[in-house]
Design a protein around this motif. Structure first.
Motif, PDB file in Angstrom:
ATOM      1  N   UNK A 211      -3.800  -4.040  -3.980  1.00 33.68           N
ATOM      2  CA  UNK A 211      -3.108  -3.336  -2.898  1.00 33.68           C
ATOM      3  C   UNK A 211      -1.640  -3.742  -2.844  1.00 33.68           C
ATOM      4  N   UNK A 212      -0.798  -2.801  -2.430  1.00 32.45           N
ATOM      5  CA  UNK A 212       0.599  -3.155  -2.165  1.00 32.45           C
ATOM      6  C   UNK A 212       0.664  -3.859  -0.812  1.00 32.45           C
TER       7      UNK A 212
ATOM      8  N   UNK B 277       0.025  -1.498   2.080  1.00 36.82           N
ATOM      9  CA  UNK B 277      -1.383  -1.100   2.107  1.00 36.82           C
ATOM     10  C   UNK B 277      -2.233  -2.227   2.685  1.00 36.82           C
TER      11      UNK B 277
ATOM     12  N   UNK C 102      -1.946  -2.422   6.430  1.00 39.47           N
ATOM     13  CA  UNK C 102      -2.706  -1.381   7.126  1.00 39.47           C
ATOM     14  C   UNK C 102      -4.199  -1.671   7.078  1.00 39.47           C
TER      15      UNK C 102
ATOM     16  N   UNK D 296      -5.436  -4.631   7.065  1.00 39.38           N
ATOM     17  CA  UNK D 296      -5.598  -5.701   8.056  1.00 39.38           C
ATOM     18  C   UNK D 296      -5.650  -5.125   9.472  1.00 39.38           C
TER      19      UNK D 296
END
Ligand SMILES: Nc1ncnc2c1ncn2[C@@H]1O[C@H](COP(=O)(O)OP(=O)(O)OP(=O)(O)O)[C@@H](O)[C@H]1O
Ligand SMILES: [Mg+2]
Lengths: 282, 354
Positions: free
Chosen positions: A153-154, A157, A160, A162
């Motif tokens: 994930x970036x 990302x 979000x 979390x």
């Protein structure tokens, strides 16, 4: 109505070189509103948030004259009672998703474990709920993200994911530690409006920790300004930009102004009396 | 915005497959390397294989005949090719001592070692991991001190001494366990003449035959040496588990799990343990390999007819085919174990799969 009342909260780390006070006598109370906490790095914002959940690790200690959540004394609550509050009633969006998500568990597992374990919801139903939570934070390919691992994930990302994870149990109080720092402006606006909606419609209380004074002044109702473990100023968000305290003004002056003169940004001036108080430790 | 592989599940399966293939390549190459080394050793040691077969009184004609039958009249490179070809067909030559095929001898000896090392590793893991976790979750407590002390003893006490004391106390004085060897002589006869051999591991074979008296007797014999090896492996595994677990419990994702209200058992045994497994797999594999190749002393004390004893006896008798054959088998076991731990490691750590 008061959701959380904190009086004289102190967090102390007993280190080899003596006690380090990360939070030194913080008092505030929170209704069903948006409370911002700002302050420079190391000022004790994260420790204040974690202390509310009683999740400071040894050698850290938590002391407070009073810490009451919705009529329940957090300082006297048993471990079991604390566990029942965590996640379900008080959530916390952790600061850095890169380290705050379990690297060897898939996003899906991490999103659904609370539902499966505590609420005893079936696999398919839990999956559907998690997907919906991901969609709510503007993730467009939730199925793929569910199957992904955190390293795939970036940063944005991860943040979000979390946020979605902490919103699934619909807590009454959400402590959000720099929840939008890695999001681009449009997604940030969307996520803020979700949080905003939860405060307005469900009456959730929100503690919004941030470095970004502008964002906080726009988004929150009230703002605490922290410096070296203390609250140096508490202001209505609208008045933040007109704050009187020299530290707050200093922080404000550090912000670049769009369309303003392109002079180098001034550093924080720490010559005032407020900066000299070390509370007798260190 | 995001970098997620096109279809995570498929590409993950593919990459695991690819890694298994690479593993087999490594296995083949290592085997070849081992054969090169053992071949070279067999040619440089000052033991004349012909002489050790025909004896000193043989006539030149006899010597020449044996030389030819062993292929020693061929050029060196052909000898090597023959050696490799034979090894691939499962022929590691004949033992000079017994005249038996080395492979069929190893077939008898290796299962004994495997049985002992496996049981030891099982014990070391099943006790060492919980002990390490217990110590890590209560650092400085009495439990932690005990685990540390018991581990330290496992590290510092010589195995042969512990083994002898164990035999003296539990076999000699208390008679709680069986003595040296894998079975009492009577059961040994039973095993040889009435039971079908499936694996060569007595515990498994006797169970498959339903011969529970043999099984019980085998247990009473293996428990002391396996317990001893298990103790050594437990000392290592518990210490490593403690340090890995301490490290993981200090990570942020642990706080996240607690923020979610996860019970402590789940925080430790699921969230942290899954991460501890990543380095722990290597540790367990290493300790297993160590028991497989390094239990010579234990095998000697307990008269355990295993590979270590086989190689040692071969050495004393200047039985080069036996020694080299045993070495090749140990090497292959080591590489296989490595490969397995590599695959397992990739299965538990998604970061290693991409
Ligand atoms: N384990 C520890 N031992 C000693 N001091 C600690 C420990 N953990 C945190 N601190 C201290 O607590 C203080 C407050 O840290 P905290 O993480 O709350 O800051 P913060 O305001 O959240 O900063 P940032 O904006 O960088 O996240 C820091 O000055 C740090 O030195
Ligand atoms: Mg912080």
């Amino acid at each position: 109505m008061t959701l959380l009342d904190v009086q004289n909260l102190r967090v102390t780390f007993d280190t080899e070189t003596g006690p380090v006070q990360a939070v030194r006598g913080v008092s505030f109370s929170l209704g069903r509103e948006r409370l911002g906490i700002v302050g420079e790095s190391g000022s004790g914002k994260t420790m204040t948030g974690r202390a509310v959940l009683r999740l400071i690790r040894p050698p850290g200690r938590i002391e407070a004259d009073r810490m009451v959540f919705d009529g329940q004394d957090l300082m006297k609550a048993s471990d079991r009672e604390m566990r029942a509050l965590r996640g379900q009633r008080i959530g916390m969006v952790m600061q850095d998703p890169k380290y705050s998500l379990n690297p060897v568990m898939s996003v899906g597992q991490q999103l659904t474990e609370g539902l499966r374990l505590r609420d005893r919801i079936g696999r398919a139903a839990a999956h559907a709920k998690a997907v919906a939570a991901l969609e709510a934070v503007q993730i467009r390919d939730p199925e793929r993200v569910m199957a992904a691992y955190p390293h795939e994930l970036s940063g944005g990302m991860g943040q979000r994911v979390m946020i979605a994870m902490m919103l699934i149990p619909e807590p009454d109080l959400l402590i959000a530690d720099e929840p939008t720092s890695a999001l681009d402006v449009t997604v940030q606006a969307e996520v803020l409006s979700i949080l905003d909606g939860l405060v307005r419609d469900r009456g959730m209380g929100l503690i919004f920790i941030s470095h970004d004074l502008r964002l906080v002044s726009r988004f929150c109702d009230r703002v605490l300004v922290m410096y070296k473990g203390r609250i140096v100023e508490e202001v209505q968000a609208g008045n933040l930009l007109a704050a009187r305290h020299p530290y707050t003004q200093g922080l404000l002056n550090c912000l670049p102004r769009i369309g303003g003169p392109r002079a180098p940004l001034p550093g924080l001036d720490r010559s005032g009396a407020w900066a000299q108080d070390n509370g007798g430790t260190r | 915005m995001t970098t997620i592989p096109a279809s995570p599940r498929n590409s993950r399966a593919l990459s695991v497959l690819r890694q298994i293939a690479t593993g087999f390549m490594t296995l083949a190459l290592t085997l070849l390397g081992l054969l090169v080394i053992t071949f070279v050793i067999s040619r440089v040691v000052p033991i004349d294989p012909v002489l050790s077969i025909v004896g000193e009184r043989a006539t030149p004609a006899q010597i020449e005949a044996v030389r030819q039958s062993l292929g020693l009249d061929q050029p060196l490179w052909r000898q090597f090719l023959i050696y490799v070809g034979d090894a691939l067909q499962g022929d590691l030559g004949r033992s000079i001592r017994s005249g038996e095929e080395v492979v069929s001898e190893i077939n008898r000896y290796f299962p004994a070692t495997l049985e002992l090392a496996t049981l030891g590793t099982l014990f070391g893991t099943l006790v060492g991991v919980p002990a390490g976790v217990l110590a890590a979750t209560r650092p400085g407590s009495i439990a932690d001190q005990i685990v540390r002390l018991v581990g330290l003893m496992g590290y510092s006490m010589p195995v042969f001494w512990l083994g002898l004391i164990g035999l003296l106390v539990f076999y000699g004085k208390l008679n709680w366990v069986g003595g040296p060897g894998r079975l009492d002589p009577t059961y040994d006869m039973m095993l040889q003449f009435t039971l079908t051999t499936y694996t060569g591991a007595i515990l498994i074979d006797s169970a498959l035959n339903g011969a529970w008296d043999v099984f019980r007797n085998a247990i009473s014999h293996i428990i002391l040496p396996a317990g001893l090896l298990g103790y050594v492996s437990m000392a290592y595994i518990s210490r490593m588990t403690r340090s890995f677990m301490m490290n993981e419990l200090g990570q942020e994702y642990i706080t996240t799990a607690r923020v979610k209200g996860m019970p402590e058992w789940r925080v430790i045994w699921v969230h942290a343990m899954r991460n501890v497994m990543v380095p722990l797999i290597t540790v367990i594999a290493l300790s297993y390999a160590y028991l497989l190749e390094g239990s010579v002393l234990t095998e000697t004390i307990f008269a355990w007819p295993g590979l270590g004893l086989y190689i040692t006896n071969g050495l004393f008798a200047a039985d080069m085919p036996a020694v080299l054959g045993g070495t090749v088998v140990v090497g292959v076991a080591f590489v296989t174990l490595n490969m397995l731990s590599d695959i397992l490691y990739r299965l538990v750590d998604p970061r290693a799969r991409t």
